[in-house]
Scaffold this motif. Structure first.
Motif, PDB file in Angstrom:
ATOM      1  N   ILE A 321       0.800  -1.218   0.000  1.00  0.00           N
ATOM      2  CA  ILE A 321       0.000   0.000   0.000  1.00  0.00           C
ATOM      3  C   ILE A 321       0.838   1.275   0.000  1.00  0.00           C
ATOM      4  N   GLU A 325      -0.254   5.107  -1.060  1.00  0.00           N
ATOM      5  CA  GLU A 325      -0.290   6.178  -0.071  1.00  0.00           C
ATOM      6  C   GLU A 325       0.531   7.371  -0.553  1.00  0.00           C
ATOM      7  N   LEU A 330      -4.472   6.213  -1.502  1.00  0.00           N
ATOM      8  CA  LEU A 330      -4.912   5.713  -0.199  1.00  0.00           C
ATOM      9  C   LEU A 330      -4.500   6.678   0.902  1.00  0.00           C
ATOM     10  N   ARG A 333      -1.616   5.312   6.624  1.00  0.00           N
ATOM     11  CA  ARG A 333      -1.965   4.641   7.867  1.00  0.00           C
ATOM     12  C   ARG A 333      -0.759   4.446   8.766  1.00  0.00           C
ATOM     13  N   CYS A 373      -8.249  -0.152   1.708  1.00  0.00           N
ATOM     14  CA  CYS A 373      -6.950  -0.733   1.309  1.00  0.00           C
ATOM     15  C   CYS A 373      -7.076  -1.873   0.308  1.00  0.00           C
ATOM     16  N   THR A 375      -6.041  -3.459  -2.558  1.00  0.00           N
ATOM     17  CA  THR A 375      -4.808  -3.247  -3.308  1.00  0.00           C
ATOM     18  C   THR A 375      -4.340  -4.541  -3.930  1.00  0.00           C
TER      19      THR A 375
END
Length: 451
Positions: A321, A325, A330, A333, A373, A375
């Motif tokens: 991820i 990000e 996304l 996190r 998420c 992905t």
């Protein structure tokens, strides 16, 4: 003598080539990590040598060795034995199957095995600059690792010097490969009384792979590929399906022999058995380092697995991820957040490599849940894996009484719309989610009713 031509170096004017190279290198990294220190038994017939494909194969095997794979090679010699028989005027030819090996045929088998063994050792000894073998320094070790026994008399026929594997000296082979050498086995075995026996390459390779508890048994074959009903190569077969296919008698005899031994190896504990066409340049690398490969892999059960994530999967999830990000697809996190919520994640795994993930965050009071998420590694995109993850998370949601599934997205709205999600507003979200909605991201809201 003309110096070998060098591959033109990549230049800053080749950004697309650079990007493709970097992407490929990153995508194969999980396989490199997964297979370092694992044992592969690679088996090939004399047909590969006869076709002039040995040198290229050795280059690819040298690369595997450099990456930390422990290799045992098993070669066959049927066409070379037949040529020796022809030259000596002996009116007999071996093909696949059980045949009598008399004294003259045994001598031909010894000569052929010795010739191929020397060819293989010479190929591994290459070290010319600007070639794939430069700086290889690979040691090849052969020896009396195989104890054989005679096939004996079957239906009144004495098969003489045709043999079967009685015992594999697994401890000695482990010593060889654990110390960085490649073990090389010819299709001959020896009895405690000193007799030599002619062995089938397929049976020898299978016995060695089982004895060593190998990760992979790889057959490089000239037999026709196994095709699925759509006419494509059947890249993965469960062992039961392989056995059923053999039982039909509808496949080529050569493929039948190899597939039967591949199934037997998996049944006896080898993790994977592969059938790869030897005439495909780089076939071993393509089979090992790509998702679908180019041949047929036989496994106990089909490898694609969707399962709950564990704390050991956190690193792989972060790796999946992070690029999304970074580009804003996304929400960030952080590893700590994923560790705390790991029980909410599911992962998609293939052959020990995690290539996809998805998370489910329930809001039981409203019978709603957020899917987050979702992905899939770029190498697997376009193959339907995202849909599998979606179906999996929908099933998880229904199992805990969720009736509506929602997503927040900034870039993939059309993907969700095509799969039954409809536009909604922030006010349609659970109260707790509304209070944590990031208005700076201005994510679109989509909701799907679960029937």
């Amino acid at each position: 003598m003309t110096a070998p031509a060098l591959t033109p170096p990549l230049t800053p004017a080749d950004p697309d080539v650079h990007a493709q190279f970097v992407q490929w290198f990153r995508e194969v990294a999980p396989y490199v990590h997964a297979f370092r220190g694992k044992t592969f038994v690679v088996a090939f017939g004399g047909e590969l040598v006869q076709a002039g494909a040995l040198s290229v194969l050795i280059q690819d095997l040298s690369l595997l060795s450099a990456l930390g794979v422990r290799l045992v090679l098993v070669h066959g010699s049927r066409p070379q034995v037949n040529e020796q028989l022809r030259l000596k005027g002996i009116d007999f030819q071996f093909d696949r199957g059980l045949h009598i090996t008399d004294a003259a045929a045994l001598e031909c088998a010894k000569e052929a095995a010795g010739e191929i063994r020397l060819d293989i050792e010479a190929a591994f000894s290459q070290g010319l600059p600007n070639t794939p073998m430069s700086h290889a320094h690979i040691r090849v070790v052969s020896g009396n690792f195989i104890t054989a026994r005679p096939v004996g008399v079957i239906d009144g026929i004495d098969y003489r010097h045709t043999g079967l594997v009685r015992k594999v000296d697994a401890e000695a082979l482990q010593f060889v490969i654990n110390h960085g050498s490649i073990a090389l086995l010819s299709p001959l075995g020896f009895s405690p009384t000193g007799e030599a026996f002619n062995l089938a390459m397929e049976e020898l390779a299978t016995s060695v792979a089982v004895a060593l508890r190998a990760e992979k048994l790889i057959f490089l074959t000239d037999a026709p590929s196994i095709m699925d009903p759509e006419g494509n190569v059947d890249t993965e077969l469960a062992r039961d399906d392989a056995d059923a296919l053999v039982a039909t008698g509808d496949i080529d005899p050569g493929t039948t022999v190899v597939l039967r031994h591949a199934s037997r190896a998996v049944k006896l504990g080898v993790a994977r058995a592969h059938l790869i066409p030897f005439d495909m340049d780089g076939g071993v690398l393509l089979e090992i380092f790509t998702h679908d490969g180019v041949g047929t892999m036989v496994v106990e059960d089909l490898l694609d697995d969707l399962r709950p994530a564990t704390i050991d999967d956190v690193g792989a999830i972060v790796q999946l991820i992070e690029p999304l990000e970074t580009d804003g697809t996304l929400v960030r996190r952080g590893r700590g957040s994923i560790e705390r919520d790991v029980e909410k994640f599911s992962v998609a795994e293939h052959d020990g490599v995690i290539f996809g993930c998805v998370a489910l965050y329930p809001y039981p009071a409203e019978k709603m849940a957020e899917m987050a998420c979702l992905t899939v590694n770029s190498q697997w995109q376009g193959t339907g894996e995202g849909d599998k993850l979606l179906r999996h998370v929908e099933s998880r949601a229904r199992a805990v009484g969720i009736t509506r599934l929602f997503v927040l997205t900034t870039r993939t709205a059309h993907w969700f719309i095509k799969r039954g999600f409809v536009p909604a507003s922030v006010s349609d979200l659970p109260k707790d989610k509304q209070s944590h909605y990031d208005r700076n991201r201005n994510s679109q809201v989509f909701i799907k009713r679960l029937g």
